[in-house]
Design a protein around this motif. Structure first.
Motif, PDB file in Angstrom:
ATOM      1  N   GLU A  71      39.936  39.619  30.885  1.00  0.00           N
ATOM      2  CA  GLU A  71      39.100  40.820  30.962  1.00  0.00           C
ATOM      3  C   GLU A  71      37.741  40.505  31.570  1.00  0.00           C
ATOM      4  N   ARG A  72      37.184  39.365  31.208  1.00  0.00           N
ATOM      5  CA  ARG A  72      35.872  38.967  31.732  1.00  0.00           C
ATOM      6  C   ARG A  72      35.922  38.773  33.251  1.00  0.00           C
ATOM      7  N   GLU A  73      36.991  38.171  33.741  1.00  0.00           N
ATOM      8  CA  GLU A  73      37.121  37.958  35.185  1.00  0.00           C
ATOM      9  C   GLU A  73      37.211  39.278  35.933  1.00  0.00           C
ATOM     10  N   PHE A  74      37.975  40.214  35.402  1.00  0.00           N
ATOM     11  CA  PHE A  74      38.067  41.509  36.073  1.00  0.00           C
ATOM     12  C   PHE A  74      36.751  42.265  35.995  1.00  0.00           C
ATOM     13  N   LYS A  75      36.037  42.101  34.904  1.00  0.00           N
ATOM     14  CA  LYS A  75      34.723  42.728  34.788  1.00  0.00           C
ATOM     15  C   LYS A  75      33.769  42.141  35.835  1.00  0.00           C
ATOM     16  N   ASP A  76      33.846  40.825  36.048  1.00  0.00           N
ATOM     17  CA  ASP A  76      33.015  40.188  37.077  1.00  0.00           C
ATOM     18  C   ASP A  76      33.387  40.676  38.472  1.00  0.00           C
ATOM     19  N   VAL A  77      34.676  40.858  38.717  1.00  0.00           N
ATOM     20  CA  VAL A  77      35.117  41.357  40.025  1.00  0.00           C
ATOM     21  C   VAL A  77      34.567  42.750  40.264  1.00  0.00           C
ATOM     22  N   LEU A  78      34.641  43.612  39.255  1.00  0.00           N
ATOM     23  CA  LEU A  78      34.119  44.975  39.401  1.00  0.00           C
ATOM     24  C   LEU A  78      32.611  44.964  39.615  1.00  0.00           C
ATOM     25  N   ARG A  79      31.907  44.071  38.938  1.00  0.00           N
ATOM     26  CA  ARG A  79      30.453  43.967  39.125  1.00  0.00           C
ATOM     27  C   ARG A  79      30.139  43.512  40.550  1.00  0.00           C
ATOM     28  N   ASN A  80      30.931  42.583  41.071  1.00  0.00           N
ATOM     29  CA  ASN A  80      30.709  42.112  42.437  1.00  0.00           C
ATOM     30  C   ASN A  80      30.998  43.203  43.466  1.00  0.00           C
ATOM     31  N   VAL A  81      32.015  44.020  43.209  1.00  0.00           N
ATOM     32  CA  VAL A  81      32.313  45.129  44.124  1.00  0.00           C
ATOM     33  C   VAL A  81      31.140  46.102  44.137  1.00  0.00           C
ATOM     34  N   GLU A  82      30.589  46.412  42.957  1.00  0.00           N
ATOM     35  CA  GLU A  82      29.428  47.304  42.890  1.00  0.00           C
ATOM     36  C   GLU A  82      28.237  46.693  43.631  1.00  0.00           C
ATOM     37  N   ALA A  83      28.049  45.388  43.498  1.00  0.00           N
ATOM     38  CA  ALA A  83      26.939  44.730  44.194  1.00  0.00           C
ATOM     39  C   ALA A  83      27.122  44.800  45.701  1.00  0.00           C
ATOM     40  N   VAL A  84      28.353  44.650  46.176  1.00  0.00           N
ATOM     41  CA  VAL A  84      28.621  44.751  47.617  1.00  0.00           C
ATOM     42  C   VAL A  84      28.333  46.163  48.108  1.00  0.00           C
ATOM     43  N   ILE A  85      28.719  47.163  47.328  1.00  0.00           N
ATOM     44  CA  ILE A  85      28.475  48.557  47.717  1.00  0.00           C
ATOM     45  C   ILE A  85      26.976  48.814  47.816  1.00  0.00           C
ATOM     46  N   LYS A  86      26.216  48.354  46.838  1.00  0.00           N
ATOM     47  CA  LYS A  86      24.760  48.526  46.882  1.00  0.00           C
ATOM     48  C   LYS A  86      24.164  47.757  48.060  1.00  0.00           C
ATOM     49  N   GLY A  87      24.697  46.578  48.337  1.00  0.00           N
ATOM     50  CA  GLY A  87      24.220  45.798  49.476  1.00  0.00           C
ATOM     51  C   GLY A  87      24.468  46.497  50.798  1.00  0.00           C
ATOM     52  N   LEU A  88      25.598  47.187  50.910  1.00  0.00           N
ATOM     53  CA  LEU A  88      25.884  47.936  52.136  1.00  0.00           C
ATOM     54  C   LEU A  88      24.876  49.059  52.333  1.00  0.00           C
ATOM     55  N   GLU A  89      24.534  49.755  51.257  1.00  0.00           N
ATOM     56  CA  GLU A  89      23.532  50.815  51.369  1.00  0.00           C
ATOM     57  C   GLU A  89      22.192  50.243  51.808  1.00  0.00           C
ATOM     58  N   LYS A  90      21.818  49.150  51.186  1.00  0.00           N
ATOM     59  CA  LYS A  90      20.540  48.516  51.502  1.00  0.00           C
ATOM     60  C   LYS A  90      20.540  47.999  52.944  1.00  0.00           C
ATOM     61  N   GLY A  91      21.667  47.451  53.375  1.00  0.00           N
ATOM     62  CA  GLY A  91      21.762  46.945  54.742  1.00  0.00           C
ATOM     63  C   GLY A  91      21.612  48.040  55.778  1.00  0.00           C
ATOM     64  N   ALA A  92      22.240  49.190  55.528  1.00  0.00           N
ATOM     65  CA  ALA A  92      22.121  50.316  56.462  1.00  0.00           C
ATOM     66  C   ALA A  92      20.676  50.793  56.528  1.00  0.00           C
ATOM     67  N   TYR A  93      20.016  50.856  55.386  1.00  0.00           N
ATOM     68  CA  TYR A  93      18.607  51.281  55.353  1.00  0.00           C
ATOM     69  C   TYR A  93      17.730  50.286  56.116  1.00  0.00           C
TER      70      TYR A  93
END
Length: 158
Positions: A71-93
């Motif tokens: 469960e912890r590993e999948f939680k980390d994967v989901l957190r990393n996906v969210e971080a990538v999504i936020k990074g994409l927004e920041k990169g476009a800006y």
């Protein structure tokens, strides 16, 4: 754009245009959001399956303890996906901000040069008019003037 250049990359055209970059990153972000939803569903199903897997002789919490690392590993994967999504927004800006900074660079340089010239060659200040030359034209008392109505003198009275 079709090119005969073997080194041509379609992403090169996207990288050169901030609007195209924003559109491309938004598409990637949408895809990642869909993948994130699928991963959340998968994590829930794995959680249910792992916690329900009991072995003979288990205590009531042994299955829960075995499920925690998964469960912890999948939680980390989901957190990393969210971080990538936020990074994409920041990169476009930041990509759009870069183009604006490049467009304003020449103007800012000219303004700095003018300011530098003003500092090196200041304009001479005009001399203040002599109050004795004004005479009877009208008195501007300011801070040096009378402090009360009794100090006004004969020309001006209350």
């Amino acid at each position: 754009m079709t090119s005969t250049d073997p080194n041509h990359s379609p992403l090169r055209d996207v990288a050169q245009n901030p609007e195209a970059t924003a559109r491309y990153l938004a598409d990637v972000q949408r895809w990642l959001l869909d993948v994130g939803k699928d991963l959340e569903t998968l994590a829930q199903e794995i959680r249910v399956h792992c916690r329900d897997t009991h072995v003979e002789g288990d205590r009531f919490y042994d299955a829960w303890l075995r499920a925690q690392p998964v469960e912890r590993e999948f939680k980390d994967v989901l957190r990393n996906v969210e971080a990538v999504i936020k990074g994409l927004e920041k990169g476009a800006y930041k990509r759009r901000a870069h183009d604006e900074a490049v467009a304003n660079a020449a103007r800012k340089r000219k303004e700095k040069e003018l300011e530098r010239r003003r500092r090196k060659n200041p304009q001479p200040l005009q001399a203040a008019p002599n109050p004795s030359q004004q005479g009877a034209q009208g008195q501007d008392f300011g801070y040096g003037g009378p402090a009360s109505i009794y100090d006004l003198g004969k020309e001006r009275s209350a």
